[in-house]
Design a protein around this motif. Structure first.
Motif, mmCIF file in Angstrom:
data_model
loop_
_atom_site.group_PDB
_atom_site.id
_atom_site.type_symbol
_atom_site.label_atom_id
_atom_site.label_comp_id
_atom_site.label_asym_id
_atom_site.label_seq_id
_atom_site.Cartn_x
_atom_site.Cartn_y
_atom_site.Cartn_z
ATOM 1 N N GLU A 167 0.798 -1.170 0.009
ATOM 2 C CA GLU A 167 -0.071 0.448 -0.250
ATOM 3 C C GLU A 167 0.735 1.508 -0.253
ATOM 4 O OE1 GLU A 167 -3.129 -0.336 0.049
ATOM 5 O OE2 GLU A 167 -3.359 -2.140 0.544
ATOM 6 N N PRO A 168 1.518 1.457 -0.801
ATOM 7 C CA PRO A 168 3.249 2.417 -0.868
ATOM 8 C C PRO A 168 1.827 3.209 -0.882
ATOM 9 C CG PRO A 168 3.270 1.549 -2.802
ATOM 10 C CD PRO A 168 2.266 0.766 -2.722
ATOM 11 N N THR A 169 0.618 4.062 -1.910
ATOM 12 C CA THR A 169 0.068 5.336 -1.811
ATOM 13 C C THR A 169 -1.396 5.607 -0.854
ATOM 14 O OG1 THR A 169 -1.346 4.722 -4.014
ATOM 15 C CG2 THR A 169 0.880 5.210 -4.475
ATOM 16 N N SER A 170 -1.291 3.979 -0.049
ATOM 17 C CA SER A 170 -2.547 4.557 0.142
ATOM 18 C C SER A 170 -2.840 6.274 1.448
ATOM 19 C CB SER A 170 -2.533 3.310 1.516
ATOM 20 O OG SER A 170 -1.809 3.322 2.695
ATOM 21 N N ALA A 171 -1.695 6.460 1.624
ATOM 22 C CA ALA A 171 -2.213 7.651 3.281
ATOM 23 C C ALA A 171 -1.389 8.578 2.510
ATOM 24 C CB ALA A 171 -0.288 7.478 4.206
ATOM 25 N N LEU A 172 -0.946 9.336 0.665
ATOM 26 C CA LEU A 172 -0.543 9.573 0.216
ATOM 27 C C LEU A 172 -1.720 10.629 -0.426
ATOM 28 C CD1 LEU A 172 2.537 7.955 -1.512
ATOM 29 C CD2 LEU A 172 2.596 9.870 0.493
ATOM 30 N N ASP A 173 -1.363 12.245 -0.882
ATOM 31 C CA ASP A 173 -2.543 12.614 -1.459
ATOM 32 C C ASP A 173 -1.776 12.709 -3.031
ATOM 33 O OD1 ASP A 173 -0.156 15.125 -2.713
ATOM 34 O OD2 ASP A 173 -0.112 15.273 -0.348
ATOM 35 N N PRO A 174 -3.015 13.189 -4.091
ATOM 36 C CA PRO A 174 -2.804 12.469 -5.393
ATOM 37 C C PRO A 174 -1.765 13.347 -5.474
ATOM 38 C CG PRO A 174 -5.300 13.345 -4.869
ATOM 39 C CD PRO A 174 -4.201 13.877 -3.523
ATOM 40 N N GLY A 175 -1.452 14.424 -5.956
ATOM 41 C CA GLY A 175 -0.087 14.811 -6.065
ATOM 42 C C GLY A 175 1.198 14.457 -5.379
ATOM 43 N N ALA A 176 1.720 13.802 -4.182
ATOM 44 C CA ALA A 176 2.101 13.268 -3.828
ATOM 45 C C ALA A 176 2.481 11.374 -4.263
ATOM 46 C CB ALA A 176 2.789 13.188 -2.044
ATOM 47 N N ALA A 177 0.930 10.846 -5.008
ATOM 48 C CA ALA A 177 1.091 9.848 -4.993
ATOM 49 C C ALA A 177 2.471 9.800 -6.645
ATOM 50 C CB ALA A 177 -0.199 9.180 -4.824
ATOM 51 N N GLU A 178 1.278 10.364 -7.027
ATOM 52 C CA GLU A 178 2.271 10.845 -8.241
ATOM 53 C C GLU A 178 3.799 10.790 -8.631
ATOM 54 O OE1 GLU A 178 0.577 13.497 -10.930
ATOM 55 O OE2 GLU A 178 -1.983 12.735 -10.869
ATOM 56 N N GLU A 179 4.124 11.660 -7.729
ATOM 57 C CA GLU A 179 5.589 11.725 -7.383
ATOM 58 C C GLU A 179 5.930 10.367 -7.328
ATOM 59 O OE1 GLU A 179 6.504 14.695 -5.090
ATOM 60 O OE2 GLU A 179 5.699 16.100 -5.764
ATOM 61 N N VAL A 180 5.812 9.907 -5.922
ATOM 62 C CA VAL A 180 6.322 8.956 -5.892
ATOM 63 C C VAL A 180 6.066 7.629 -6.972
ATOM 64 C CG1 VAL A 180 5.690 5.982 -3.999
ATOM 65 C CG2 VAL A 180 5.574 8.391 -3.021
ATOM 66 N N LEU A 181 5.163 7.093 -7.780
ATOM 67 C CA LEU A 181 4.884 6.110 -9.252
ATOM 68 C C LEU A 181 5.663 6.710 -10.029
ATOM 69 C CD1 LEU A 181 1.006 6.528 -8.662
ATOM 70 C CD2 LEU A 181 2.879 4.011 -7.975
ATOM 71 N N ALA A 182 6.183 8.338 -9.862
ATOM 72 C CA ALA A 182 6.783 8.582 -11.145
ATOM 73 C C ALA A 182 8.638 7.806 -10.978
ATOM 74 C CB ALA A 182 6.751 9.678 -11.455
ATOM 75 N N VAL A 183 8.952 7.928 -9.362
ATOM 76 C CA VAL A 183 9.902 7.948 -9.148
ATOM 77 C C VAL A 183 10.193 5.523 -9.368
ATOM 78 C CG1 VAL A 183 11.507 7.109 -7.178
ATOM 79 C CG2 VAL A 183 9.917 9.420 -7.226
ATOM 80 N N LEU A 184 9.490 5.156 -8.724
ATOM 81 C CA LEU A 184 8.807 3.810 -8.994
ATOM 82 C C LEU A 184 8.672 4.136 -10.256
ATOM 83 C CD1 LEU A 184 5.937 2.520 -6.454
ATOM 84 C CD2 LEU A 184 8.709 2.582 -6.491
ATOM 85 N N GLN A 185 8.714 4.573 -11.666
ATOM 86 C CA GLN A 185 8.805 4.358 -12.851
ATOM 87 C C GLN A 185 10.069 3.949 -13.253
ATOM 88 O OE1 GLN A 185 6.043 1.975 -13.880
ATOM 89 N NE2 GLN A 185 5.821 3.226 -15.709
ATOM 90 N N ARG A 186 10.830 5.663 -12.897
ATOM 91 C CA ARG A 186 12.578 5.920 -13.028
ATOM 92 C C ARG A 186 13.575 4.526 -12.636
ATOM 93 N NH1 ARG A 186 14.454 11.070 -10.846
ATOM 94 N NH2 ARG A 186 11.977 11.533 -12.071
ATOM 95 N N LEU A 187 13.249 3.864 -11.354
ATOM 96 C CA LEU A 187 13.316 2.892 -10.318
ATOM 97 C C LEU A 187 13.217 1.455 -11.678
ATOM 98 C CD1 LEU A 187 13.369 2.936 -7.443
ATOM 99 C CD2 LEU A 187 15.371 3.437 -8.297
ATOM 100 N N VAL A 188 12.338 1.151 -12.324
ATOM 101 C CA VAL A 188 12.185 -0.054 -12.912
ATOM 102 C C VAL A 188 12.474 -0.296 -14.414
ATOM 103 C CG1 VAL A 188 10.049 -1.226 -14.371
ATOM 104 C CG2 VAL A 188 9.674 -0.595 -12.032
ATOM 105 N N HIS A 189 12.374 1.755 -14.961
ATOM 106 C CA HIS A 189 12.921 2.020 -16.462
ATOM 107 C C HIS A 189 13.895 1.862 -17.143
ATOM 108 C CE1 HIS A 189 8.173 2.631 -17.736
ATOM 109 N NE2 HIS A 189 8.573 1.337 -17.488
ATOM 110 N N ASP A 190 15.015 2.813 -15.662
ATOM 111 C CA ASP A 190 16.203 3.655 -16.614
ATOM 112 C C ASP A 190 17.267 2.840 -15.653
ATOM 113 O OD1 ASP A 190 14.960 5.262 -17.407
ATOM 114 O OD2 ASP A 190 15.183 7.181 -15.922
ATOM 115 N N LEU A 191 17.484 2.638 -14.366
ATOM 116 C CA LEU A 191 17.954 0.730 -13.001
ATOM 117 C C LEU A 191 17.397 -0.108 -13.189
ATOM 118 C CD1 LEU A 191 18.085 3.302 -10.141
ATOM 119 C CD2 LEU A 191 19.209 3.563 -13.097
#
Length: 537
Positions: A167-191
């Motif tokens: 539940e990584p985004t369960s306590a996050l506001d929509p903007g913060a959730a998008e930031e976290v998911l963008a970080v995860l996408q970057r880790l998956v795609h780039d690293l």
């Protein structure tokens, strides 16, 4: 990267395995999403990857789980710490230091990384997750969402090959959730990082998944496939998929962008439908609570600044805003947890911070973000019996409410052994049993699947129809769209918007529900509204 071979987990005294017959391969550099009803075994499956199951939780693990070639049966969590980073549902249980910066550095210190490397990674992570302004803050002063971001950041600094998130985004506001998911996408795609996560708010994450694993529960075998394949048969699915199913779209859309490309004919049909008259709320009578120019300071932070708000019977109000905007502080002020530094708070004619708790209980009840704060008995049955006594309810009333909200929770289970969603359900039932005139809920859908959320909506609507006032602080825009008559938005402790939900959320890209983004202008906020308007099956 991660392999499950005929994996089953059974806990002591459990009537059935938590998970059974799991065969699964997750390649390197993929994002795998676990979905399923509350209590279906998602957290157990995640724990088996990190070694927490069975080394920490106990129970019997059958089959084999390997991560980067290491068998988790023979490698304890500390032996996997350099390759697996884990963030559980409870950020507070994750912390071992006192401040944000120290917490981000702790994992690297444990692995003996050089000081210059640690410093660079801390700075990178502060920027990635928007935590730079919080670097010196004590962890106990952070909001729930801020704590969640710190917990994720403390894992990212170690640069693990595998990230396990519950539940990584369960306590996050929509903007913060998008930031976290963008970080995860970057880790998956780039690293090439492999990410395994469980999440109930599928509208936020399903479009980013490479594969989805559905755990149906009740001993049924997992279903593994692409996101579109699994969403076509899953009992849990986001609004965009629900709309696609109702409209007969193939393939099913997974994102607002995909749905908008298919929704042209739908929008044309809706444009010719007469707009229904706004449903009047029963927000009449004497106010249940009044805040008049309230200011609250928490340490050096001005958490509320001149907030004025009136809550009336029969009205459901959604309280929204970024993490740290002051939502939890406002709720706490209504139950006497905070003494205003300026202005006044009145609840049922009482001043909350001066009133006797038992007297206040009949006027207002709060379900906090951390449900464990309300639970102190050794079993579910004992908690329910205590709630019946404290609330003057008929014996069995609380237990019946628990069963209605989330069936299948056993009487003899200790509250600490419940999943986050199950524990929240129990806390909700404890508070609602007293049927206070004003019900306050802080992130009430955190950890709840869509079915449990629908049952919660029914309960809260019934309370509102019976004359109770409902104020819920939430980041769940879909919940606000479905339930709230009125939406209030806070920013930096100040009230910046207050009006009918349809007007407030549609005008905000961050807080608009998926359906409103798909169909465009109009009063349509939820899938049932569209289905009813067009007569879709």
């Amino acid at each position: 990267m991660i392999t499950f071979e005929s994996v089953s987990v059974r806990y002591a005294d459990a009537a059935a395995p938590a998970v059974s017959g799991v065969d699964l391969k997750i390649p390197e550099g993929e994002l795998c999403l676990l979905v399923g009803p509350s209590g279906s075994g998602k957290s157990t499956l995640l724990g088996a990857v990190s070694g927490l199951v069975p080394h920490f939780t106990g129970g019997e693990l059958r089959g084999r789980v390997t991560v980067c070639g290491r068998d988790t049966r023979t490698h304890r969590p500390r032996d996997l710490a350099d390759v697996v980073g884990t963030v559980g549902q409870d950020p507070l249980g994750h912390f071992v230091t006192d401040t944000v910066e120290d917490e981000l550095a702790y994992g690297m210190e444990s692995l003996g990384l050089p000081g210059d490397v640690m410093r660079r990674r801390v700075e990178e992570t502060l920027d990635l997750l928007g935590l730079a302004e919080l670097r010196d803050r004590p962890l106990v002063t952070l909001s729930g969402g801020q704590r969640q971001r710190v917990a994720i950041g403390s894992v990212l600094t170690v640069h693990p090959k595998v990230l396990v998130l519950d539940e990584p985004t369960s306590a996050l506001d929509p903007g913060a959730a998008e930031e976290v998911l963008a970080v995860l996408q970057r880790l998956v795609h780039d690293l090439g990082t492999t990410v395994l996560l469980a999440e109930h708010r599928l509208e936020r994450v399903v479009q980013y998944a490479d594969q989805v694993v559905l755990l149906p529960g009740d001993g049924q075998q997992p279903v593994v496939g692409s996101p579109a394949e699994v969403m076509a048969v899953s009992p849990v699915f986001p609004p965009v998929v629900a709309l696609g199913r109702a409209a007969g779209w193939r393939p099913l859309p997974l994102s607002v962008r995909d749905a908008r490309r298919k929704a042209g004919p739908l929008r044309e049909r809706l444009s010719s439908v007469p707009v229904p008259a706004a449903t009047a709320t029963e927000a009449t009578g004497e106010p249940l609570a009044v805040l008049d120019r309230v200011g609250v300071r928490r340490d050096a932070v001005r958490a509320l600044d001149g907030v004025s708000l009136t809550l009336r019977p029969g009205e459901v109000t959604a309280l929204m805003g970024r993490n740290g905007a002051g939502k939890s502080t406002l709720l706490g002020s209504l139950v006497g947890l905070h003494t205003p530094s300026s202005g006044t708070v009145s609840v049922g004619g009482l001043t909350p911070h001066r009133a006797q708790p038992r007297t206040l209980l009949a006027q207002v009840g709060l379900v906090p973000q951390e449900p464990r704060d309300l639970l102190y008995c050794d079993t579910v049955a004992a908690e329910c019996a205590a709630a019946d006594g404290d609330g003057g309810a008929t014996p069995g009333a609380c237990r019946a409410l628990v069963e209605h909200l989330l069936p299948g929770i056993g009487d003899d289970v200790h509250p600490r052994d419940l999943s986050e969603g199950q524990r929240l359900t129990l806390a909700l039932a404890v508070v609602l049993t007293a049927r206070p005139r004003l019900v306050l809920l802080d992130e009430p859908t955190r950890g709840l699947d869509y079915a449990a959320k629908a049952r919660l909506v029914t309960i809260l609507r019934e309370l509102a129809e019976a004359g109770h006032g409902i104020l819920l602080a939430t980041h769940d825009v879909e919940l606000a769209a479905e339930l709230a008559h009125r939406t209030v938005i806070l920013a930096e402790g100040e009230l910046v918007a207050d009006g009918p939900t349809a007007e407030v959320v549609v005008g905000s890209p961050a807080f608009a529900p998926q359906v409103a983004k798909i169909v465009g202008e109009g009063p349509w906020l939820t899938v049932p509204q569209v289905v009813d308007a067009l007569g879709l099956s």
